[in-house]
Design a protein around this motif. Sequence first.
Motif, PDB file in Angstrom:
ATOM      1  N   ARG A   1      38.790  51.791  43.469  1.00  0.00           N
ATOM      2  CA  ARG A   1      38.816  51.652  42.007  1.00  0.00           C
ATOM      3  C   ARG A   1      40.238  51.561  41.484  1.00  0.00           C
ATOM      4  O   ARG A   1      40.519  50.786  40.562  1.00  0.00           O
ATOM      5  CB  ARG A   1      38.063  52.813  41.357  1.00  0.00           C
TER       6      ARG A   1
ATOM      7  N   GLN B   1      38.646  41.482  40.764  1.00  0.00           N
ATOM      8  CA  GLN B   1      37.336  40.987  41.187  1.00  0.00           C
ATOM      9  C   GLN B   1      37.427  40.344  42.571  1.00  0.00           C
ATOM     10  O   GLN B   1      36.515  40.512  43.394  1.00  0.00           O
ATOM     11  CB  GLN B   1      36.796  39.976  40.159  1.00  0.00           C
TER      12      GLN B   1
ATOM     13  N   ASN C   1      37.448  43.020  45.009  1.00  0.00           N
ATOM     14  CA  ASN C   1      36.112  43.611  45.161  1.00  0.00           C
ATOM     15  C   ASN C   1      35.107  42.632  45.764  1.00  0.00           C
ATOM     16  O   ASN C   1      33.909  42.887  45.759  1.00  0.00           O
ATOM     17  CB  ASN C   1      35.590  44.081  43.791  1.00  0.00           C
TER      18      ASN C   1
ATOM     19  N   GLN D   1      34.184  39.718  44.761  1.00  0.00           N
ATOM     20  CA  GLN D   1      33.409  38.939  43.792  1.00  0.00           C
ATOM     21  C   GLN D   1      34.190  37.650  43.534  1.00  0.00           C
ATOM     22  O   GLN D   1      34.903  37.505  42.544  1.00  0.00           O
ATOM     23  CB  GLN D   1      33.194  39.735  42.497  1.00  0.00           C
TER      24      GLN D   1
ATOM     25  N   ASP E   1      35.634  46.186  34.244  1.00  0.00           N
ATOM     26  CA  ASP E   1      34.690  45.669  35.231  1.00  0.00           C
ATOM     27  C   ASP E   1      35.207  45.884  36.646  1.00  0.00           C
ATOM     28  O   ASP E   1      34.457  46.313  37.538  1.00  0.00           O
ATOM     29  CB  ASP E   1      34.445  44.180  34.976  1.00  0.00           C
TER      30      ASP E   1
ATOM     31  N   ARG F   1      34.966  49.614  37.478  1.00  0.00           N
ATOM     32  CA  ARG F   1      33.582  50.033  37.700  1.00  0.00           C
ATOM     33  C   ARG F   1      33.082  49.554  39.068  1.00  0.00           C
ATOM     34  O   ARG F   1      32.421  50.315  39.799  1.00  0.00           O
ATOM     35  CB  ARG F   1      32.706  49.481  36.579  1.00  0.00           C
ATOM     36  N   THR F   2      33.392  48.310  39.411  1.00  0.00           N
ATOM     37  CA  THR F   2      32.956  47.790  40.716  1.00  0.00           C
ATOM     38  C   THR F   2      33.671  48.511  41.847  1.00  0.00           C
ATOM     39  O   THR F   2      33.070  48.808  42.898  1.00  0.00           O
ATOM     40  CB  THR F   2      33.228  46.280  40.795  1.00  0.00           C
TER      41      THR F   2
ATOM     42  N   GLN G   1      31.954  51.698  42.518  1.00  0.00           N
ATOM     43  CA  GLN G   1      30.751  51.512  43.329  1.00  0.00           C
ATOM     44  C   GLN G   1      31.107  51.413  44.810  1.00  0.00           C
ATOM     45  O   GLN G   1      30.409  51.991  45.668  1.00  0.00           O
ATOM     46  CB  GLN G   1      30.008  50.258  42.878  1.00  0.00           C
ATOM     47  N   ARG G   2      32.170  50.714  45.111  1.00  0.00           N
ATOM     48  CA  ARG G   2      32.589  50.611  46.519  1.00  0.00           C
ATOM     49  C   ARG G   2      33.018  51.965  47.059  1.00  0.00           C
ATOM     50  O   ARG G   2      32.736  52.307  48.224  1.00  0.00           O
ATOM     51  CB  ARG G   2      33.738  49.606  46.649  1.00  0.00           C
TER      52      ARG G   2
ATOM     53  N   PRO H   1      29.160  45.752  46.042  1.00  0.00           N
ATOM     54  CA  PRO H   1      29.395  45.129  44.729  1.00  0.00           C
ATOM     55  C   PRO H   1      28.379  44.029  44.461  1.00  0.00           C
ATOM     56  O   PRO H   1      27.884  43.375  45.380  1.00  0.00           O
ATOM     57  CB  PRO H   1      30.813  44.568  44.850  1.00  0.00           C
ATOM     58  N   ALA H   2      28.056  43.851  43.201  1.00  0.00           N
ATOM     59  CA  ALA H   2      27.057  42.846  42.824  1.00  0.00           C
ATOM     60  C   ALA H   2      27.581  41.443  43.092  1.00  0.00           C
ATOM     61  O   ALA H   2      28.774  41.153  42.896  1.00  0.00           O
ATOM     62  CB  ALA H   2      26.712  42.995  41.343  1.00  0.00           C
TER      63      ALA H   2
ATOM     64  N   SER I   1      25.124  39.547  39.042  1.00  0.00           N
ATOM     65  CA  SER I   1      25.857  39.801  37.790  1.00  0.00           C
ATOM     66  C   SER I   1      25.319  38.925  36.674  1.00  0.00           C
ATOM     67  O   SER I   1      25.157  39.382  35.525  1.00  0.00           O
ATOM     68  CB  SER I   1      27.355  39.534  37.991  1.00  0.00           C
TER      69      SER I   1
END
Length: 437
Positions: free
Chosen positions: A5, A20, A23, A25, A106, A109-110, A113-114, A120-121, A126
């Motif tokens: 994060r 992103q 992460n 994405q 964003d 937040r992702t 999650q990791r 990650p989504a 998403s």
Amino acid sequence: MNRHRGIAATLSVLFMGLGQLYNRQIIKGLFLIAVKAAALFYFIPNLGKAIWGVVTLGENTQRLEVVGKLTVRVAGDHSIYLLISGLITIFALFVFLVIYIMNIRDAYRTGSQRDNGEMPATFRQSWAHMTDKKFPYLMLSIPVIGVLFFTIMPIIFMIMLAFTNYAAPNHIPPKSLVDWVGFDTFLNLLTLKTWSKTFFGVFTWTIIWAIIATVTTYFGGMLVALLVESKGIRFKKMWRTIFILPYAIPQLISLLVMRNLFNGQFGPINQYLSYFGLGKLPWLTDPFWAKVTVIMVNMWVGIPVSMVLIMGILTAIPRDMYEAADVDGATAFQKFRIITMPFILFSTAPILITQFAGNINNFNVIFLLTNGDPVKGDYQYAGSTDLLVTWLYKLTLNNSQFNMSAAIGIIIFIIVASLSIWSYRRTKSYKEEDMIQ
């Protein structure tokens, strides 16, 4: 534990979209990088010029130069265009900064999650989340941006004009530049004799007009509604239809017809008065009678609105309250004072305040009926029946006094907002959810 994060948020701060990408994405990250690149492409050459334009309002005026045997017009800075384009750029920067902050949140937040061991989504997930749970926010963002650029920005532009000297004949671009003058416009409006006499005269009539117009239409509508809904009155639907007709006819048509009816020379009303030997009245040419005329005509177009509103409230009053009052031997006036009037006032107080605010800005009745006339010699660009809003219109479109009209617009807003908030907060409909018997 918090490694992902922190790194994702830091990368997103450095350049939008990098968090992103970190992460995993990829599509979202590339899209945000493209948005950042487009923003840099726009803001790098324009932001400095925008701030310079807003601060200075230009430095070079339009002028003529002789080049050889020819006289060439050299374009100068247009202060108003600089101000508008500067505001657009600044507002666009604000929108971009909001997107930038959302990008950082964003990525953080992702990354969280990791850190918690979650995957990650993907871009498809998403997008599905955005068009499902976040769909209301997605759709609301479009009108929000519209309100920002087409409502808030023009308001700020008008406020800024009030602190300039943008007025004819000496400060109209591109011939000449506009300068910031601070509160000079407001001081001139309130202290300079040529302006202050007009302002306080028009302001006084505006308040008198708003009070009389509101009281007459409200209580006139109440009287008509009580009469139509009285026991023993036959053909109620016919009476309702007759009294609603003035409201059903477009106001433009009604007011223009009334203007012809009250014409001092050829109007039917004066012709009938002359026929009965009563003489002709200067309905629209005398300051006093012109004010009486606009009040009467406003009653004609305004009473049906209050009548329909109050009729709906009368049908909602419990019948058993009147029956109990009859048992106690209450008179018709006592039932009106104790039961009917409190219910009507409780339900219509916010609308009554709205009507008062609307009458302060009642442009149509004054402009279409009298155009603010008759002319008053010691007034500056205003007539005897002008309200602040119609005076503002004349200053803007007819006389190019843009800074003064902007100052008047601010004053109108302060008056309406202050009176509306103060009076609304004192009503029972604001303090209580249910009417206390």
